[in-house]
Design a protein around this motif. Structure first.
Motif, PDB file in Angstrom:
ATOM      1  N   PRO B 388       0.839  -1.208   0.000  1.00 16.72           N
ATOM      2  CA  PRO B 388       0.000   0.000   0.000  1.00 16.72           C
ATOM      3  C   PRO B 388       0.876   1.261   0.000  1.00 16.72           C
ATOM      4  CG  PRO B 388      -0.018  -1.023   2.168  1.00 16.72           C
ATOM      5  CD  PRO B 388       0.724  -1.960   1.258  1.00 16.72           C
ATOM      6  N   ASP B 389       2.074   1.141   0.558  1.00 18.86           N
ATOM      7  CA  ASP B 389       3.019   2.258   0.607  1.00 18.86           C
ATOM      8  C   ASP B 389       4.366   1.674   1.012  1.00 18.86           C
ATOM      9  OD1 ASP B 389       2.869   1.589   3.300  1.00 18.86           O
ATOM     10  OD2 ASP B 389       1.603   3.282   3.805  1.00 18.86           O
ATOM     11  N   ILE B 390       5.407   2.482   0.963  1.00 17.98           N
ATOM     12  CA  ILE B 390       6.698   2.011   1.457  1.00 17.98           C
ATOM     13  C   ILE B 390       6.908   2.630   2.835  1.00 17.98           C
ATOM     14  CG2 ILE B 390       9.196   2.002   1.054  1.00 17.98           C
ATOM     15  CD1 ILE B 390       8.547   1.724  -1.917  1.00 17.98           C
ATOM     16  N   SER B 391       6.542   1.845   3.836  1.00 22.51           N
ATOM     17  CA  SER B 391       6.552   2.329   5.218  1.00 22.51           C
ATOM     18  C   SER B 391       7.072   1.214   6.104  1.00 22.51           C
ATOM     19  CB  SER B 391       5.125   2.678   5.642  1.00 22.51           C
ATOM     20  OG  SER B 391       4.336   1.482   5.630  1.00 22.51           O
ATOM     21  N   ALA B 392       7.400   1.565   7.344  1.00 19.34           N
ATOM     22  CA  ALA B 392       7.849   0.551   8.304  1.00 19.34           C
ATOM     23  C   ALA B 392       6.782  -0.538   8.468  1.00 19.34           C
ATOM     24  CB  ALA B 392       8.166   1.214   9.638  1.00 19.34           C
ATOM     25  N   HIS B 393       5.522  -0.128   8.466  1.00 21.47           N
ATOM     26  CA  HIS B 393       4.424  -1.088   8.630  1.00 21.47           C
ATOM     27  C   HIS B 393       4.402  -2.089   7.468  1.00 21.47           C
ATOM     28  CE1 HIS B 393       0.291  -2.633   8.902  1.00 21.47           C
ATOM     29  NE2 HIS B 393       0.307  -2.266  10.171  1.00 21.47           N
ATOM     30  N   SER B 394       4.442  -1.584   6.257  1.00 21.06           N
ATOM     31  CA  SER B 394       4.414  -2.463   5.072  1.00 21.06           C
ATOM     32  C   SER B 394       5.630  -3.377   5.036  1.00 21.06           C
ATOM     33  CB  SER B 394       4.406  -1.635   3.789  1.00 21.06           C
ATOM     34  OG  SER B 394       3.244  -0.869   3.717  1.00 21.06           O
ATOM     35  N   LEU B 395       6.786  -2.835   5.367  1.00 20.92           N
ATOM     36  CA  LEU B 395       8.002  -3.651   5.338  1.00 20.92           C
ATOM     37  C   LEU B 395       7.924  -4.752   6.390  1.00 20.92           C
ATOM     38  CD1 LEU B 395      10.414  -0.662   4.803  1.00 20.92           C
ATOM     39  CD2 LEU B 395      10.144  -2.579   3.200  1.00 20.92           C
ATOM     40  N   GLY B 396       7.410  -4.428   7.564  1.00 27.15           N
ATOM     41  CA  GLY B 396       7.231  -5.451   8.605  1.00 27.15           C
ATOM     42  C   GLY B 396       6.323  -6.562   8.112  1.00 27.15           C
ATOM     43  N   SER B 397       5.248  -6.195   7.427  1.00 23.41           N
ATOM     44  CA  SER B 397       4.331  -7.205   6.880  1.00 23.41           C
ATOM     45  C   SER B 397       5.049  -8.095   5.866  1.00 23.41           C
ATOM     46  CB  SER B 397       3.141  -6.533   6.186  1.00 23.41           C
ATOM     47  OG  SER B 397       2.299  -5.912   7.127  1.00 23.41           O
ATOM     48  N   PHE B 398       5.776  -7.484   4.967  1.00 24.31           N
ATOM     49  CA  PHE B 398       6.435  -8.257   3.913  1.00 24.31           C
ATOM     50  C   PHE B 398       7.464  -9.221   4.507  1.00 24.31           C
ATOM     51  CE2 PHE B 398       9.570  -8.992   0.526  1.00 24.31           C
ATOM     52  CZ  PHE B 398       8.751  -9.311  -0.548  1.00 24.31           C
ATOM     53  N   LEU B 399       8.262  -8.725   5.443  1.00 28.73           N
ATOM     54  CA  LEU B 399       9.295  -9.567   6.058  1.00 28.73           C
ATOM     55  C   LEU B 399       8.661 -10.790   6.727  1.00 28.73           C
ATOM     56  CD1 LEU B 399      11.359  -6.686   7.747  1.00 28.73           C
ATOM     57  CD2 LEU B 399      12.190  -8.108   5.858  1.00 28.73           C
ATOM     58  N   GLN B 400       7.630 -10.557   7.507  1.00 30.65           N
ATOM     59  CA  GLN B 400       7.022 -11.672   8.237  1.00 30.65           C
ATOM     60  C   GLN B 400       6.337 -12.640   7.266  1.00 30.65           C
ATOM     61  OE1 GLN B 400       7.885 -12.037  11.183  1.00 30.65           O
ATOM     62  NE2 GLN B 400       6.340 -12.949  12.501  1.00 30.65           N
ATOM     63  N   TYR B 401       5.650 -12.097   6.282  1.00 29.55           N
ATOM     64  CA  TYR B 401       5.015 -12.947   5.268  1.00 29.55           C
ATOM     65  C   TYR B 401       6.050 -13.850   4.600  1.00 29.55           C
ATOM     66  CZ  TYR B 401       4.258 -13.467   0.202  1.00 29.55           C
ATOM     67  OH  TYR B 401       4.265 -13.931  -1.091  1.00 29.55           O
ATOM     68  N   LYS B 402       7.183 -13.287   4.239  1.00 26.35           N
ATOM     69  CA  LYS B 402       8.193 -14.074   3.529  1.00 26.35           C
ATOM     70  C   LYS B 402       8.837 -15.120   4.448  1.00 26.35           C
ATOM     71  CE  LYS B 402       8.146 -12.907  -0.765  1.00 26.35           C
ATOM     72  NZ  LYS B 402       7.938 -13.975  -1.791  1.00 26.35           N
ATOM     73  N   MET B 403       9.022 -14.798   5.725  1.00 20.40           N
ATOM     74  CA  MET B 403       9.585 -15.804   6.634  1.00 20.40           C
ATOM     75  C   MET B 403       8.612 -16.966   6.822  1.00 20.40           C
ATOM     76  SD  MET B 403      11.875 -13.580   9.337  1.00 20.40           S
ATOM     77  CE  MET B 403      10.751 -12.225   9.696  1.00 20.40           C
TER      78      MET B 403
END
Lengths: 435, 435
Positions: B388-403
């Motif tokens: 949705p944007d490049i933010s700490a929140h989005s990055l946290g989501s992506f990292l956890q999803y990928k792990m």
């Protein structure tokens, strides 16, 4: 530049002989192209490093445009229009540009049209550049119609002119002769350097595409050309022992037939990462082909990857050693030299007993040797290229060697090294959407 | 965060059902690990984003060490000890650090022991850092015995102490509990944050490894944790439609069986390149394995590659479209928004008629859509993740999803997601050479 192709590659002598026989007529053709001179064939890129007219044109324009006041050279280009320039610049300076705040002139690269990077760049330029002489914009597009490059050029021009007035004098256009961009530049009295039409973008680093911005940044382009010419001689030899381009092309071809579909170039000097990205395009576009030379659909290709030591031993090293046997590796290293303190018992040093009495240069060299030993133990095929130093001369040699390798590899794989027909697929769809 | 796994992946519903059935018991096990809390299992990394004790420890130390005077945070770490931190930092700031000369504090990363980079870094620090409060050194090594990291720590300490006196107070050690490094730090009254021993380095970005340096750089680590927690819920669902980690793990597993041995993550925002390198380690080390869970030699692995749009359309795009059918792609994009001028008839803009009346954001979005259309036309399998944007929140989501994806993928491939036994091969050989 030293090479080791045979010790750990697992390709038999008769295969090298077979490859050499296939390539012999083509090597003769390339030799003739060089003897004839000029640029009427795609292989004519080999004539660039000896082209004195080109050198004079570049140097004349440098004398005109570059003064001691120059601070930033902005390269607007993408793909073949900036990867080679960035490869050389990053190896020599760019790798530490964010740390060397006082070293100028600096090259800045604007390739895609991502707003964040461009906006940050424009803020920097507007703050730091107070007179036109401090900046030079290289607009590089062979066709003259690359959407990203033209869009960025328009943006940069309009933004800079707000503060600095007419900037026509601070643009240098590098393009094909008679491209629409050349005509536009002529109309507005913008300086132009041309690239021979048949020199493909990914083989163009030693044309004005690379030479002009690198020279503007103070890099010794004569040495780069000499490095290219020096290795070119060996790259025309019919002896696999003497000719590194022939040897590695045959090794890649032979291993591809055995299922090694990935070529990892593993650099043990982090400053060479951009050189890896230049090679990634060279290999990806030159041998990644839907059709062979007879039009048969073959979906040919070897996927290039770039690794950096020692970092990637802690990242993809596990995959490389333990994973599928689908990779052939070219290790590239420049000797790690220079004055360094040895580690003695210090606050932290004692935690790793192997450090004691060693310098960092000794340790990273041991890591490189240790990596090769591990590859050997696991029967992973590899070649090795050793730079005598990281200099314009060495980089020129490596670039030319790799372009020859790729030309030979394409011939062995029976594909056209010099076209990229599938790139149209993206462009057509994008245009359709924009309409 | 939006996902599209099904439209263009070419994996049938019954395969998704089969994968889900294989994984259902494991998902229950992971859910129980979360319900139980704590870190006695490798899957316990999932408890990091909800760990309030961890957050308090990090915030307490930040309050103690970080003031408005902080200029540089130097992260000493390699592999899992810096890739996650660099992924988040570069996405938010680092990507334009070389351009934003006045924004502080900045994170600086020192990973390998290449002399050139370290020497340039030391010159910068010695010039710019005039009091200890302006600098913070994060020494990150889970084992406490990583040669590169310890060597760099010793170097940086000795050099900085020449000008600034005792620096013990400006180091923060991040390591396993009871590692030799922790003991050494305790002896010298150096602050320590610990990482649960069973949390593997490549799954540790949401531990103190990532949280402390990112918070020191002013990044909103609460938002990052919230992003991770928010997506984690969906990543525990048994519905392929709801659970993105389950869907992409099954797709990668199914396509691997069909010969898709390369996973290209193709980011259309250049600031996400380091996020790609973080994922490259995650995938490379987690599923690149010599042995399966029963000790059988299988040489498993999917080779991760990272591409950047639109740049790589001009580099490896030809290979991707025309070359061998061995790649599955995950496109990742954040909407390109923000104020932009439209192109009208300008000096250069007229050269590309499609630009007229468009903004750069419109054009890069069209390139992304055009790329997907070209992939579809050529029957190349792909998935899509939209930030949705490049933010700490989005990055946290992506990292956890990928792990979560990687944990599930390893289970499907019948390998251990949490070990890296072959990395010893390099280390053993290097030690032998150093002796």
């Amino acid at each position: 530049m030293q090479f080791n192709f045979k010790d750990s590659i697992g390709v038999r002598d008769n295969v090298f002989r077979e490859g050499r026989e296939i390539l012999a007529p083509y090597i003769a053709y390339v030799q003739k192209t060089i003897d004839d001179g000029g640029y009427d064939k795609e292989e004519g890129f080999a004539n660039l490093p000896g082209d004195e007219v080109l050198l004079t044109a570049v140097q004349t324009l440098i004398a005109e445009k570059v003064t001691g006041k120059l601070v930033y050279v902005v390269v607007l280009g993408i793909g073949g229009s900036n990867l080679g320039t960035k490869a050389v610049y990053d190896a020599l300076h760019g790798f530490v540009d964010a740390l060397e705040l006082k070293r100028f002139p600096k090259l800045l690269f604007l390739d895609t049209i991502d707003a964040r990077y461009r906006n940050a760049l424009m803020i920097l330029l507007k703050e730091r550049v107070t007179s036109p002489e401090e900046i030079l914009i290289c607009l590089v597009s062979k066709s003259g119609g690359t959407a990203e490059t033209i869009a960025n050029a328009e943006y940069v021009r309009v933004e800079l002119e707000q503060n600095l007035g007419d900037m026509s004098d601070r643009f240098v256009v590098i393009t094909d002769p008679n491209s629409p961009l050349q005509k536009k530049a002529d109309e507005h009295a913008i300086a132009v350097l041309t690239v021979p039409e048949k020199v493909n973008g990914r083989f163009a680093v030693l044309s004005a595409v690379g030479l002009f911005p690198l020279a503007a940044a103070g890099i010794d382009i004569r040495a780069m050309r000499e490095g290219a010419l020096a290795i070119q001689k060996t790259c025309l030899s019919l002896s696999v022992e003497e000719n590194p381009a022939l040897a590695s092309a045959i090794a890649l071809w032979a291993l591809h037939k055995e299922g090694y579909t990935i070529h990892d170039t593993f650099f043990f000097n982090p400053c060479l990462e951009s050189l890896g990205k230049w090679y990634r395009q060279l290999m990806g576009e030159s041998v990644g082909k839907e059709n062979d030379l007879h039009g048969q659909v073959i979906h040919m290709g070897i996927t290039p990857t770039v690794s950096i030591g020692s970092n990637d031993l802690h990242s993809v090293g596990q995959l490389y050693i333990g994973g599928p046997k689908d990779k052939v590796t070219t290790f590239v290293v420049a000797e790690h030299t220079g004055p360094e303190r040895t580690f003695e018992e210090g606050l932290f040093a004692g935690l790793v007993p192997e450090l004691r009495g060693k310098t960092p240069n000794t340790i990273i060299t041991a890591m490189f040797e240790g990596t090769k030993a591990a590859y050997k133990n696991h029967a992973l095929p590899f070649m090795e290229v050793v730079f005598p130093d990281i200099s314009a001369h060495s980089l020129g040699s490596f670039l030319q060697y790799k372009m020859f390798e790729m030309m030979y590899l394409a011939k062995l794989l029976n594909v056209d090294a010099f076209d990229q027909p599938n790139v149209e697929a993206f462009k057509t769809e994008t245009k359709r959407i924009l309409k």
